[in-house]
Design a protein around this motif. Structure first.
Motif, mmCIF file in Angstrom:
data_model
loop_
_atom_site.group_PDB
_atom_site.id
_atom_site.type_symbol
_atom_site.label_atom_id
_atom_site.label_comp_id
_atom_site.label_asym_id
_atom_site.label_seq_id
_atom_site.Cartn_x
_atom_site.Cartn_y
_atom_site.Cartn_z
ATOM 1 N N PHE A 1 -5.849 -6.726 4.667
ATOM 2 C CA PHE A 1 -6.428 -5.984 5.336
ATOM 3 C C PHE A 1 -7.846 -5.760 4.288
ATOM 4 N N GLY B 1 -5.792 1.750 14.868
ATOM 5 C CA GLY B 1 -4.466 1.006 14.696
ATOM 6 C C GLY B 1 -3.364 2.193 14.473
ATOM 7 N N SER C 1 -3.407 -2.968 13.741
ATOM 8 C CA SER C 1 -4.103 -4.250 13.842
ATOM 9 C C SER C 1 -3.184 -5.669 13.329
ATOM 10 N N ALA D 1 -8.872 -8.033 16.696
ATOM 11 C CA ALA D 1 -7.950 -8.497 17.599
ATOM 12 C C ALA D 1 -7.854 -7.781 18.709
ATOM 13 N N PRO E 1 -5.500 -1.044 18.147
ATOM 14 C CA PRO E 1 -6.353 -2.035 17.626
ATOM 15 C C PRO E 1 -7.750 -2.241 18.383
ATOM 16 N N TRP F 1 -9.960 -7.197 21.031
ATOM 17 C CA TRP F 1 -11.201 -6.737 21.538
ATOM 18 C C TRP F 1 -11.405 -7.848 22.642
HETATM 19 N N1 SAH Z 1 -5.143 1.819 10.475
HETATM 20 C C1 SAH Z 1 -5.409 0.659 10.840
HETATM 21 C C2 SAH Z 1 -6.123 -0.245 9.465
HETATM 22 C C3 SAH Z 1 -7.454 0.470 9.018
HETATM 23 S S1 SAH Z 1 -8.055 -0.264 7.749
HETATM 24 C C4 SAH Z 1 -4.384 -0.320 11.346
HETATM 25 O O1 SAH Z 1 -3.290 0.186 11.658
HETATM 26 O O2 SAH Z 1 -4.980 -1.287 11.829
HETATM 27 C C5 SAH Z 1 -9.557 -0.988 8.351
HETATM 28 C C6 SAH Z 1 -9.063 -2.647 8.306
HETATM 29 O O3 SAH Z 1 -8.266 -2.967 9.197
HETATM 30 C C7 SAH Z 1 -10.353 -3.437 8.605
HETATM 31 O O4 SAH Z 1 -10.912 -3.695 7.615
HETATM 32 C C8 SAH Z 1 -9.543 -4.780 9.148
HETATM 33 O O5 SAH Z 1 -8.831 -5.378 8.164
HETATM 34 C C9 SAH Z 1 -8.267 -4.261 10.017
HETATM 35 N N2 SAH Z 1 -8.470 -4.154 11.463
HETATM 36 C C10 SAH Z 1 -8.429 -2.793 12.038
HETATM 37 N N3 SAH Z 1 -8.636 -3.036 13.179
HETATM 38 C C11 SAH Z 1 -8.780 -4.485 13.399
HETATM 39 C C12 SAH Z 1 -8.689 -5.645 14.512
HETATM 40 N N4 SAH Z 1 -8.772 -4.841 15.839
HETATM 41 N N5 SAH Z 1 -8.543 -6.643 14.342
HETATM 42 C C13 SAH Z 1 -8.352 -7.257 12.910
HETATM 43 N N6 SAH Z 1 -8.336 -6.428 12.117
HETATM 44 C C14 SAH Z 1 -8.402 -4.992 12.265
#
Ligand code: SAH
Length: 258
Positions: A162, A81, A111, A191, A9, A193
């Motif tokens: 998401f 993620g 995430s 999340a 994340p 960071w």
């Molecule tokens: N594959 C990623 C998701 C990609 S889609 C995963 O597994 O997390 C991108 C979306 O994921 C963003 O618009 C947000 O909704 C979410 N996202 C990705 N990283 C994030 C984080 N660190 N904190 C909160 N939301 C996050």
């Protein structure tokens, strides 16, 4: 060989040990620059070739992989993620199949898991919800008709949304008929960071609060009773409930020894 790797994340330590090793060994790294923490690239070796896929088309990404393959180089395709959640890596894998290029996938911490950790909550509370729905509101990518937020809301399950914080008010309006306007809701921005932000509220006021914080992207919306404090204790640790690893409570002091 191409290795699809879940970057986690954001927190540099939330990539898997295997994912980090692959990054260290890569000759070519293609990373999703819009979301992957660029500091992860510092795990790469001296002279590694780096591409930011945020500025590339699918064809351009494939061309880089093909070129690397011809030169006998190892490529890491770094997705934010876990790649299996809105990662768009399926179309890349299918193209590699057609090109006869081998690949594998190393999962990552999605995430939605980092968000639960930041919130210090459990998604699956007994007596509240035993189901987690991962979804999104339709945007540029449409959501199939049977999966509208309104219809998913009817289950009153734990919901993690998401790619939709830019439409927070519409999301709340879709969910409120089933969950009620007073249902607890939380938004977790970035999340894990350093500049993570958590906004807590109800479906009624979360839109306003999110706007005030200026959150428009890189955030998850979580909704459901799991955010509250009313639940049943787990049967797993219930003394009157025996299972394979704990036959009754007599004698045991509950500690484990190696
Ligand atoms: N594959 C990623 C998701 C990609 S889609 C995963 O597994 O997390 C991108 C979306 O994921 C963003 O618009 C947000 O909704 C979410 N996202 C990705 N990283 C994030 C984080 N660190 N904190 C909160 N939301 C996050």
């Amino acid at each position: 060989m191409v290795h699809f790797v879940g970057a986690g994340p954001g927190d540099l330590e939330l990539i898997t040990v295997k994912g980090k090793r692959l990054l260290e060994e890569a000759d070519v790294i293609i990373y999703a620059g819009s979301l992957v923490n660029p500091r992860l690239l510092s795990y790469g070796k001296e002279g590694v070739e780096i591409h930011n896929s945020a500025e590339m088309t699918l064809e351009e990404v494939l061309a880089v992989m093909k070129q690397a393959e011809t030169e006998g180089k190892m490529t890491v395709r770094l997705h934010t993620g876990d790649p299996s959640v809105y990662g768009a890596h399926r179309e890349q894998m299918d193209a590699l199949d057609r090109l006869g290029i081998g690949y594998d996938v190393t999962p990552g911490v999605s995430s939605f898991l980092a968000a639960a950790a930041s919130l210090k909550k459990e998604y699956t509370l007994p007596g509240v919800s035993q189901t987690v729905i991962l979804t999104r509101k339709g945007g540029r990518t449409e959501v199939p008709a049977g999966e509208s937020l309104k219809s998913l809301a009817k289950h009153q399950a734990t919901m993690v949304i998401f790619l939709s914080v830019g439409q927070m008010e519409e999301v709340a309006a879709d969910l409120a008929p089933a969950y009620g306007w007073d249902a607890p809701a939380a938004v977790v921005y970035k999340a894990s960071w350093e500049d993570e932000k958590i906004v807590r509220g109800t479906l009624k006021d979360i839109g306003e609060k999110v706007k005030k914080e200026g959150i428009r992207k890189t955030a998850l919306i979580a909704v459901g009773g799991f955010l509250g404090d009313d639940y049943q204790l787990s049967r797993l640790y219930d003394g009157s409930f025996t299972h394979e690893f704990r036959k009754g409570t007599e004698g045991g002091d509950g500690t484990w020894q190696k």
